[in-house]
Design a protein around this motif. Structure first.
Motif, PDB file in Angstrom:
ATOM      1  N   ASP A   4      -1.013   1.629   1.728  1.00 37.37           N
ATOM      2  CA  ASP A   4      -0.478   2.878   1.164  1.00 37.37           C
ATOM      3  C   ASP A   4      -1.555   3.625   0.385  1.00 37.37           C
ATOM      4  N   ALA A  38       2.865  -3.560   0.827  1.00 39.30           N
ATOM      5  CA  ALA A  38       2.547  -4.989   0.747  1.00 39.30           C
ATOM      6  C   ALA A  38       1.119  -5.277   1.196  1.00 39.30           C
ATOM      7  N   ARG A  93       7.353  -0.297   3.033  1.00 40.21           N
ATOM      8  CA  ARG A  93       7.207  -1.585   2.350  1.00 40.21           C
ATOM      9  C   ARG A  93       6.035  -2.384   2.922  1.00 40.21           C
ATOM     10  N   THR A  94       5.841  -2.297   4.238  1.00 42.20           N
ATOM     11  CA  THR A  94       4.698  -2.979   4.853  1.00 42.20           C
ATOM     12  C   THR A  94       3.393  -2.376   4.366  1.00 42.20           C
TER      13      THR A  94
END
Length: 198
Positions: free
Chosen positions: A177, A173, A169-170
């Motif tokens: 990624d 965000a 998720r980091t």
């Protein structure tokens, strides 16, 4: 003392620090990782501070070797695409071949917060980054300034812990990624003026 064995012990210490953290860095653990007789690491590095200094020196040596390789394969003059490819390869290296070295480096930075002498030993790494990245940005045709270059360098440094932790998720965000998109966006934000031919 045998320089080859000394390097073997230092490389083993880097791996131990990366895998077990600061508390796990012991002479016994380094002996086991290097597959040498018990007491060998203590013979070469008598104290824990000496062991930490040895790891720091090894990290600096590896960093300089990597920097020389990057300088030799830097972006062609006037090509932003070459710079983007270089920065993407650096970010991908964090989770790949450079993972152990960077984990050890972050552990050393935490130790350095309490040991000023260790901070001095690590300082050449960060200082070199600012100069190297400024030259690379200038060679790519971007309207580089020391301030803009520093922003790019600091953002890349800040990305390292997140890439090592691999929190999905980091990463999503922050855009990490997709390293290629992350680098492209970073340069667009810092350098909104697009050079001719980019």
């Amino acid at each position: 003392m045998n320089p080859d064995r000394r390097d073997r012990l230092r490389d083993a210490a880097v791996e131990v620090l990366a895998e077990a953290g600061g508390r796990g860095l012991t002479h016994r653990a380094v002996d086991a990782a290097a597959e040498v007789p018990a007491g060998t690491a203590k013979n070469y590095f008598p104290t824990r501070d000496a062991l930490l200094r040895a790891v720091a020196e090894r990290c600096v040596e590896h960093y300089r070797a990597t920097s020389e390789q990057l300088a030799a394969s830097g972006p062609p003059p006037g090509e932003r695409a070459g710079l983007e490819a270089l920065l993407v390869s650096l970010l991908e290296n964090v989770a790949g071949p450079g993972r152990s070295r960077l984990l050890a480096y972050l552990e050393l930075q935490a130790e350095a917060a309490r040991r000023p002498w260790l901070s001095e030993a690590l300082d050449p790494i960060a200082v070199s980054d600012f100069g190297i990245f400024e030259l690379a940005q200038g060679a790519s045709g971007l309207p580089v300034t020391p301030e803009r270059s520093a922003v790019v360098t600091l953002v890349l440094h800040a990305a390292i812990p997140h890439l090592l932790a691999r929190g999905p998720r980091t990463l999503a965000a922050s855009g990490l990624d997709d390293p290629a998109r992350f680098v492209h966006t970073l340069l667009d934000v810092v350098y909104p003026e697009r050079p001719t031919g980019s």
